[in-house]
Design a protein around this motif. Structure first.
Motif, PDB file in Angstrom:
ATOM      1  N   PHE A 125       0.791  -1.232   0.000  1.00 29.58           N
ATOM      2  CA  PHE A 125       0.000   0.000   0.000  1.00 29.58           C
ATOM      3  C   PHE A 125       0.821   1.278   0.000  1.00 29.58           C
ATOM      4  O   PHE A 125       0.344   2.321  -0.472  1.00 29.58           O
ATOM      5  CB  PHE A 125      -0.940   0.011   1.209  1.00 29.58           C
ATOM      6  N   ASN A 126       2.050   1.217   0.492  1.00 35.04           N
ATOM      7  CA  ASN A 126       2.862   2.437   0.587  1.00 35.04           C
ATOM      8  C   ASN A 126       4.032   2.486  -0.396  1.00 35.04           C
ATOM      9  O   ASN A 126       4.394   3.564  -0.864  1.00 35.04           O
ATOM     10  CB  ASN A 126       3.418   2.596   2.019  1.00 35.04           C
ATOM     11  N   GLY A 240      -6.371   3.930  -6.366  1.00 36.25           N
ATOM     12  CA  GLY A 240      -6.591   3.816  -4.925  1.00 36.25           C
ATOM     13  C   GLY A 240      -7.665   2.821  -4.531  1.00 36.25           C
ATOM     14  O   GLY A 240      -8.009   2.708  -3.356  1.00 36.25           O
ATOM     15  N   HIS A 243      -6.615   0.254  -1.959  1.00 37.26           N
ATOM     16  CA  HIS A 243      -6.511   0.889  -0.642  1.00 37.26           C
ATOM     17  C   HIS A 243      -7.898   1.052  -0.015  1.00 37.26           C
ATOM     18  O   HIS A 243      -8.109   0.690   1.146  1.00 37.26           O
ATOM     19  CB  HIS A 243      -5.855   2.271  -0.772  1.00 37.26           C
ATOM     20  N   GLU A 248      -7.573   1.115   3.917  1.00 37.29           N
ATOM     21  CA  GLU A 248      -6.480   2.090   3.841  1.00 37.29           C
ATOM     22  C   GLU A 248      -7.011   3.372   3.197  1.00 37.29           C
ATOM     23  O   GLU A 248      -6.546   3.829   2.156  1.00 37.29           O
ATOM     24  CB  GLU A 248      -5.315   1.513   3.024  1.00 37.29           C
ATOM     25  N   GLY A 251      -4.707   6.420   2.357  1.00 40.05           N
ATOM     26  CA  GLY A 251      -3.913   6.223   1.143  1.00 40.05           C
ATOM     27  C   GLY A 251      -4.743   6.451  -0.100  1.00 40.05           C
ATOM     28  O   GLY A 251      -4.277   7.033  -1.085  1.00 40.05           O
TER      29      GLY A 251
END
Length: 454
Positions: A125-126, A240, A243, A248, A251
């Motif tokens: 996710f990052n 996204g 996410h 998330e 994010g």
């Protein structure tokens, strides 16, 4: 003295009470119209807790302090596909998908994952999906795996069977990854072949512009042939969706802002998506950022322009299309149908191809069980749903199975493998089918002009 687990549940209950939209929770009339539309309700044998109505009741019970947000509560929310088939069926207009995503986000913020899971989520996710260069690096590694002989060795020696669950089959149905040099030279503008009918901005996506780059190329080819001028903003990012569906939300909001910035000065008639899952979140940016004073109005403008490619192609008109005689069926992308409201345009485009006999699949609007990474984390339910779907595919007698989302496409290919239909059925993305049909028509015309028999 309360345990750490009990303390976490108490904190989660407080966050649910503060963070959930109570007006939306009480909007459910408990009429039950959503029940037959819900795949997990049907496949669980009619378990009320596995239905949209049941899950809304669970959320409300937690918010009202009637029950604790225990493991069973979290499990029921996790087992929901998020297909949102309940929304068109709901007479009161429930936005179940928003409730589900909000609840999952609140749960994730309090969840104590193990170190390996925390590391994996952080990478995905990052460090991966929001970083286009890293997505290209992963695709390059997959290309090397497919073309260096390693894949062949792994398959012939059954090394791939070491992979857990259905990942060994998933490995066989991955698309052919483009050469790394092609990943680096992506266009930013494509001219219309004739007089311009529409100016469109193309949302190229992350997976779509790497693993599924050939489908993106087909998209640009078809739009140009249909006399659309195309702009592909260079600074766009992942939509996204992964996410948003995985708890998330922060994010997802950041990626939404990056994409709005990338597109808002293009001044196109439409923002086009060729992936149902991506398009559904793009139209939901207006909801995702509704509480942000700086971005709310900009998100509304962005979302209002988003359209699926099939809708635009049907509007502007297609060039002549021909395929060898074959039966074709279509599997809806849940989010394309249930969120974006697109269901007739893809079918009409397929039916307009000369040589195609269209066969409507029973329950084509029901989820295939892909749902992002659902087929990995909830494998048993996913495969149960997929096996039912493949029974309906067989009944159509189709040679070609068409869908409009990369996750659905891989799931359909997985289903074909599981059902042993590799020699009888192929699965393709709709834009690849349309591009194939246009090229076939052009080839026939060229041969005709040269005096060759068709």
């Amino acid at each position: 003295m309360s345990t750490a687990k009990e303390k976490r549940q108490q904190e989660l209950a407080i966050d649910m009470k503060q963070g959930m939209d109570y007006d939306e929770l009480i909007n459910c009339m408990r009429c039950g119209f959503c029940l037959p539309a819900c795949p997990t309700y049907r496949e669980s044998g009619g378990n009320e807790a596995a239905s949209p109505r049941g899950r809304i009741a669970l959320m409300k019970a937690v918010v009202d302090g009637i029950m604790e947000p225990d493991e069973d509560f979290e499990k029921q929310l996790s087992q929901c596909l998020g297909c949102r088939a309940c929304e068109p069926a709901c007479p009161s207009g429930m936005k179940y998908g928003f409730l589900l995503e909000n609840a999952r986000d609140i749960i994730q913020k309090k969840k104590k994952h193990s170190m390996p899971v925390r590391l994996l989520r952080s990478i995905v996710f990052n460090e991966l999906f929001p970083k286009p260069n890293r997505m290209r690096t992963v695709s390059t590694l997959l290309w090397f795996y497919q073309n260096s002989g390693i894949q062949k060795i792994a398959q012939t020696t059954n090394l791939t069977k070491i992979a857990p669950g259905n990942l060994s089959v998933m490995e066989r149905v991955l698309p052919k990854i483009p050469h790394p040099s092609k990943l680096k030279s992506r266009p930013t503008q494509v001219k219309a072949e004739g007089q311009v009918k529409k100016k469109v901005a193309f949302f190229s996506g992350c997976l779509m512009d790497t693993m599924f780059m050939d489908t993106n190329n087909s998209t640009l080819f078809i739009l140009s042939k249909s006399n659309c001028e195309i702009v592909i903003p260079k600074k766009q990012n992942c939509c996204g969706a992964l996410h948003a569906h995985s708890g998330e939300k922060d994010g997802a909001k950041q990626l939404a802002k990056e994409n709005i910035l990338a597109f808002e000065n293009v001044h196109a008639d439409y923002i086009i998506s060729n992936a149902g899952g991506c398009g559904a979140l793009l139209v939901d940016y207006s909801h995702l950022l509704k509480d942000d004073p700086e971005w709310a109005d900009r998100a509304k403008v962005f979302s209002a322009k988003v359209k699926d490619i099939s809708e635009v192609l049907f509007e502007v008109g297609m060039p002549k299309m021909i395929l060898d005689n074959q039966i074709v069926t279509y599997q809806d992308s849940c989010h394309l149908r249930n969120v974006m409201g697109t269901f007739s345009a893809p079918r009409k485009l397929i039916q307009s191809i000369e040589g195609v006999t269209y066969s409507e699949m029973k329950d084509a609007d029901r989820c295939c069980g892909s749902a992002g990474v659902y087929n990995i984390i909830e494998q048993e339910m996913s495969m149960q749903i997929l096996d039912v779907k493949m029974h309906e595919v067989k009944a159509t007698k189709a040679r070609t199975l068409v869908t409009a989302n990369p996750g659905c496409l891989l799931q359909m290919k997985l289903g074909i493998e599981r059902a042993g239909l590799q020699k009888d059925v192929r699965a393709v993305h709709i834009v690849d089918l349309l591009a194939e049909a246009i090229r076939k028509a052009e080839e026939n015309l060229n041969n005709l002009n040269k005096g060759k028999k068709i």
